[in-house]
Design an enzyme around this catalytic site. Structure first.
Site, PDB file in Angstrom:
ATOM      1  N   ARG A 159       0.822  -1.214   0.000  1.00  0.00           N
ATOM      2  CA  ARG A 159       0.000   0.000   0.000  1.00  0.00           C
ATOM      3  C   ARG A 159       0.860   1.270   0.000  1.00  0.00           C
ATOM      4  O   ARG A 159       0.440   2.301  -0.530  1.00  0.00           O
ATOM      5  CB  ARG A 159      -0.935   0.004   1.207  1.00  0.00           C
ATOM      6  CG  ARG A 159      -2.157  -0.879   0.996  1.00  0.00           C
ATOM      7  CD  ARG A 159      -3.043  -0.905   2.216  1.00  0.00           C
ATOM      8  NE  ARG A 159      -4.381  -1.381   1.887  1.00  0.00           N
ATOM      9  CZ  ARG A 159      -5.317  -1.628   2.801  1.00  0.00           C
ATOM     10  NH1 ARG A 159      -5.060  -1.469   4.082  1.00  0.00           N
ATOM     11  NH2 ARG A 159      -6.501  -2.050   2.431  1.00  0.00           N
ATOM     12  N   LYS A 161     -17.256 -13.816   4.521  1.00  0.00           N
ATOM     13  CA  LYS A 161     -18.319 -12.877   4.879  1.00  0.00           C
ATOM     14  C   LYS A 161     -19.466 -12.895   3.881  1.00  0.00           C
ATOM     15  O   LYS A 161     -19.650 -11.963   3.101  1.00  0.00           O
ATOM     16  CB  LYS A 161     -17.739 -11.467   5.009  1.00  0.00           C
ATOM     17  CG  LYS A 161     -16.761 -11.359   6.153  1.00  0.00           C
ATOM     18  CD  LYS A 161     -16.185  -9.974   6.195  1.00  0.00           C
ATOM     19  CE  LYS A 161     -15.063  -9.879   7.211  1.00  0.00           C
ATOM     20  NZ  LYS A 161     -14.220  -8.720   6.971  1.00  0.00           N
ATOM     21  N   GLY A 178      -8.132  -7.881   0.680  1.00  0.00           N
ATOM     22  CA  GLY A 178      -6.849  -8.077   1.335  1.00  0.00           C
ATOM     23  C   GLY A 178      -6.320  -9.489   1.182  1.00  0.00           C
ATOM     24  O   GLY A 178      -5.161  -9.680   0.804  1.00  0.00           O
ATOM     25  N   GLY A 214     -12.931  -3.971   1.125  1.00  0.00           N
ATOM     26  CA  GLY A 214     -14.273  -3.408   1.267  1.00  0.00           C
ATOM     27  C   GLY A 214     -14.551  -2.333   0.231  1.00  0.00           C
ATOM     28  O   GLY A 214     -15.653  -2.236  -0.312  1.00  0.00           O
TER      29      GLY A 214
HETATM   30  C1  3PG Z   1      -8.613  -1.954   5.203  1.00  0.00           C
HETATM   31  O1  3PG Z   1      -7.540  -2.465   5.489  1.00  0.00           O
HETATM   32  O2  3PG Z   1      -9.611  -2.620   4.893  1.00  0.00           O
HETATM   33  C2  3PG Z   1      -8.683  -0.459   5.145  1.00  0.00           C
HETATM   34  O3  3PG Z   1      -7.464   0.116   5.511  1.00  0.00           O
HETATM   35  C3  3PG Z   1      -9.817   0.051   6.012  1.00  0.00           C
HETATM   36  O4  3PG Z   1      -9.620  -0.327   7.345  1.00  0.00           O
HETATM   37  P1  3PG Z   1     -10.877  -0.508   8.312  1.00  0.00           P
HETATM   38  O5  3PG Z   1     -11.594  -1.764   7.822  1.00  0.00           O
HETATM   39  O6  3PG Z   1     -10.333  -0.646   9.692  1.00  0.00           O
HETATM   40  O7  3PG Z   1     -11.742   0.712   8.140  1.00  0.00           O
END
Ligand code: 3PG
Ligand code: MG
Length: 417
Positions: A36, A222, A374, A397
């Site tokens: 990232r 999920k 991820g 997400g």
């Molecule tokens: C992630 O890793 O999904 C993003 O950085 C957002 O993080 P969060 O789900 O804690 O908002």
């Protein structure tokens, strides 16, 4: 993209507040996967070369919001960024946007970089939707005041706002949303960075006018989060291949036996309706690698779709891999989100690995491939296949939200082209 980007503005001599997503894995005070950070470098160097004094903002994990916590510090990210840029990166103070940060920002010269501490150390950052999506929730006067106070502290330090934090674009947090508005209210530009622009371009190209066959591969656990996604993808794609833990909920909804597999019982009725609507479009596993104990069991091959009562599914089996690979080989567009099994355990990594290889081969043969999430991104990176994909998203997400067709407030709030 509908929003302006850094290409549309002049940053010479300006203090630029840029939100990045440096929420990276850390072990022993060191960044263990800098993807990232690396992916934000084009925007960072462009702004520095353009004569900006750069104030970076990021979250890291989910701290309590009660001030500095060493475990969630941006220090490892600052150190890694400094190595990558080959120049010092100053780290902000524990009180984000406090007096110390304000003087550091004021003293920052063109070409210099300051990374503020974790924006989530301030309770105002994500008070509107504490790490989840309850954007409609009405704030109390006290919460509203905290949010406003934090917005004002950040806004006081800069005159230009840039969002290059694609991985956080599903969150309507202060540094993602309210700050863009506040800079706009001061008459400054609020624009997208090159990573956000690229992410949206690829996701848009993949779903807006995709070359066909268009195949979506969904996995992970999920299933509840992904119902809307499946429903919206049904209207867009030619096939949906489902593996990973969410497949067991669908198999159960189809009337099959799933043994002790992970299941989202409350989603079964919705999945029944979805399967009835989907017809042949959704392809489910026809065999499995299972076990009798998640943590300590031996892998057992289950040669059919039904799973015996004493076992739980852990990965897709060889017949499923072959069936999925055949569909992927013919695809011209592939969107993949979520692993096919419990790939952290080598006994159950075979499905995810085989699917990653199939997607890489299809890409080689001319298909467009977008990997989001991820876990799937990490699996692809671990296998050294990242360069073989068209685009590996920094967002999980966020990429799902985009693919669903849900507008992302942090993007909508940016200056329109
Ligand atoms: C992630 O890793 O999904 C993003 O950085 C957002 O993080 P969060 O789900 O804690 O908002
Ligand atoms: Mg996450």
């Amino acid at each position: 993209m509908a929003a302006k980007t850094i290409e549309d503005i002049d940053v010479r001599g300006k203090k630029v507040l840029m939100r990045v997503d440096f929420n990276v894995p850390i072990a022993d005070g060191k960044v263990t996967d800098d993807a990232r950070i690396v992916k934000a470098l084009p925007t960072i160097t462009r702004l520095l070369d353009g004569g900006a004094a750069l104030i970076l903002m990021s979250h890291c994990g989910r701290p309590s919001g009660k001030g500095f916590e060493a475990e969630f510090s941006n220090r490892p990210a600052a150190e890694r960024l400094s190595e990558l840029l080959g120049k010092p990166v100053a780290l902000g103070a524990g009180e984000v946007g406090g007096d110390a940060d304000r003087s550091a920002a004021a003293a920052l010269k063109a070409g210099e970089v300051l990374l503020l501490e974790n924006v989530r150390f301030d309770a105002g950052e994500n008070i509107a939707d504490k790490a989840t999506k309850n954007r409609d929730k009405k704030l109390t006067a006290e919460q509203d005041a905290k949010q406003e106070a934090f917005t004002a502290k950040l806004a006081a330090m800069g005159e230009v706002y840039v969002n290059d934090a694609f991985g956080t674009c599903h969150r309507e947090h202060v540094s993602m949303y309210g700050l863009a508005k506040a800079i706009g209210a001061k008459g400054g530009p609020a624009v997208a960075g090159l990573l956000v622009e690229k992410e949206i371009r690829y996701l848009h190209e993949a779903v807006a006018d995709p070359a066909r066959p268009f195949v979506a591969i969904l996995g992970g656990a999920k299933v509840g989060d992904k119902i809307r996604l499946i429903a919206s993808l049904l209207g867009k794609v030619d096939r949906i291949l489902v593996g990973g833990a969410m497949a067991y909920t669908l198999l159960k909804a189809r009337g099959g036996a799933i043994g002790k597999s992970l299941v989202a019982e409350d989603q079964v009725p919705a999945m029944e309706a979805l399967l009835a609507e989907a017809g042949e479009k959704i392809l489910l596993p026809c065999d499995h690698v299972a076990t009798d104990d998640f943590a300590a069991g031996e892998p057992v091959e289950v040669d059919e779709a039904d799973i015996p009562a004493d076992l739980l599914g852990m990965d897709i089996g060889p017949k499923t891999i072959a069936a999925f690979a055949e569909v992927i080989a013919a695809a011209k567009t592939v969107v993949w989100n979520g692993p096919m099994g419990v790939f952290e355990n080598p006994n159950y990594a075979g499905g995810t690995r085989a699917i990653a290889e199939a997607v890489a081969e299809a890409t080689d043969a001319g298909a467009v491939s977008v990997i989001g999430g991820g876990d799937s991104a990490a699996a692809v990176a671990e296998m050294g296949l990242e360069a073989k994909m068209t685009h590996v998203s920094t967002g999980g997400g966020a990429s799902l939200m985009y693919l669903e067709g849900t507008p992302m407030p942090p993007i909508e709030v940016l200056d329109a082209k």
